[in-house]
Design a protein around this motif. Structure first.
Motif, PDB file in Angstrom:
ATOM      1  N   SER A 137     -10.198  -3.541   4.886  1.00 23.96           N
ATOM      2  CA  SER A 137      -9.718  -2.268   5.434  1.00 23.96           C
ATOM      3  C   SER A 137     -10.688  -1.633   6.424  1.00 23.96           C
ATOM      4  N   CYS A 160      -2.728  -4.767   2.397  1.00 25.45           N
ATOM      5  CA  CYS A 160      -3.751  -4.449   1.391  1.00 25.45           C
ATOM      6  C   CYS A 160      -3.191  -4.570  -0.021  1.00 25.45           C
ATOM      7  N   ASP A 217      -0.371   6.918   5.965  1.00 27.20           N
ATOM      8  CA  ASP A 217      -1.728   6.606   5.515  1.00 27.20           C
ATOM      9  C   ASP A 217      -2.641   7.769   5.906  1.00 27.20           C
ATOM     10  N   TYR A 262      -0.169  -1.258   7.779  1.00 24.46           N
ATOM     11  CA  TYR A 262      -1.175  -2.189   7.250  1.00 24.46           C
ATOM     12  C   TYR A 262      -1.253  -2.118   5.722  1.00 24.46           C
ATOM     13  N   THR A 263      -0.716  -1.052   5.141  1.00 26.07           N
ATOM     14  CA  THR A 263      -0.805  -0.862   3.699  1.00 26.07           C
ATOM     15  C   THR A 263      -0.214  -2.018   2.896  1.00 26.07           C
ATOM     16  N   TRP A 277     -10.219   2.780   0.133  1.00 29.04           N
ATOM     17  CA  TRP A 277      -9.431   1.661  -0.378  1.00 29.04           C
ATOM     18  C   TRP A 277     -10.069   0.993  -1.592  1.00 29.04           C
TER      19      TRP A 277
END
Length: 256
Positions: free
Chosen positions: A151, A113, A73, A109-110, A17
């Motif tokens: 992350s 971020c 992901d 969850y992306t 990340w």
């Protein structure tokens, strides 16, 4: 071993990340095979790690980022699934099925971020207007550190606490269902390859695919062995094409 692999998965996922040194982060993000080698080395079972990583790579090889967003992901699916599979001595088929779930969980969850990462380009724009190069550099490192911090714990917690949960679920799952998951997981890499060939849309490559299939089936080659042979064949073909004499093309002004 659970703590060690949880830390390793967190470091791998967090580094992906950060997007530092773009090439290595992309390799780790898109290639679970590399993650499998690293995690397998730490677990003392490189062979199983690379088998798991290779299977996940074949499963995700056809995924394309539309608009910069992956449908799954891959980095999370690789680092977390391989770690949990190594801890629980999971078979490849079941691990591939788990990888799909982990990829979707990571994709949820992306957006978090991306939302946080969206802060830093505005800071860079401000420093660029001022001509402040040092400010741009500091913001770049700050962005990388922030992305790692938000992350890495997700991967750590998933492996550390999720491995025991997965082990409990596997022990409570009927044998017939595990067999079904194993069979389904074995089919998934083939689907990934088929989708890749569909995207490439080159009928002339079909013969190469068939050749690779029969090399594996008749000679008993592993996927890694077939990949090495394929790399060598491509290298030879590229070299042969580069040695072909170039046909000179004359302009109209050069004609006699």
């Amino acid at each position: 071993m659970t703590l060690k692999l949880a830390i390793a998965a967190a470091l791998l996922y967090g580094f992906c990340w950060t997007q530092l040194f773009y090439a290595p982060t992309c390799i780790l993000w898109y290639s679970a095979l590399i993650q499998g080698f690293i995690l397998g080395l730490l677990a003392g079972d490189v062979t199983t790690g690379m088998i798991l990583g290779g299977g996940i790579t074949l499963l995700t090889i056809s995924m394309v980022a539309s608009g910069g967003v992956e449908p799954s992901d891959i980095a999370f699916a690789g680092s977390v699934t391989i770690s949990i599979a190594l801890i629980n001595h999971m078979d490849t088929g079941t691990a591939l099925t788990l990888a799909i779930a982990m990829g979707l969980i990571g994709e949820f969850y992306t957006p978090v971020c991306y939302t946080i990462a969206n802060i830093f380009p505005h800071m860079v724009d401000k420093y660029a207007e001022e001509g402040n190069i040092e400010g741009i550099k500091r913001t770049t490192w700050l962005a990388a550190a922030t992305m790692f911090i938000i992350s890495a714990p997700v991967a750590f917690l998933t492996v550390f606490f999720g491995s025991s949960l997965v082990d409990t679920i596997l022990n409570a799952t009927p044998a017939w269902l595990l067999t079904g998951l194993n069979v389904a997981g074995g089919i998934l890499p083939a689907i990934g390859i088929a989708v890749t060939m569909k995207i490439i849309n080159q009928p002339k490559l079909t013969s190469v695919f068939i050749l690779g299939y029969f090399l594996v089936q008749l000679l008993g080659l592993s996927v890694m062995g077939a990949a090495i042979i394929g790399f060598c064949v491509v290298a030879v073909l590229l070299y042969a094409n580069s040695m072909k004499p170039q046909t000179a093309v004359m302009d109209d002004d050069d004609e006699l």
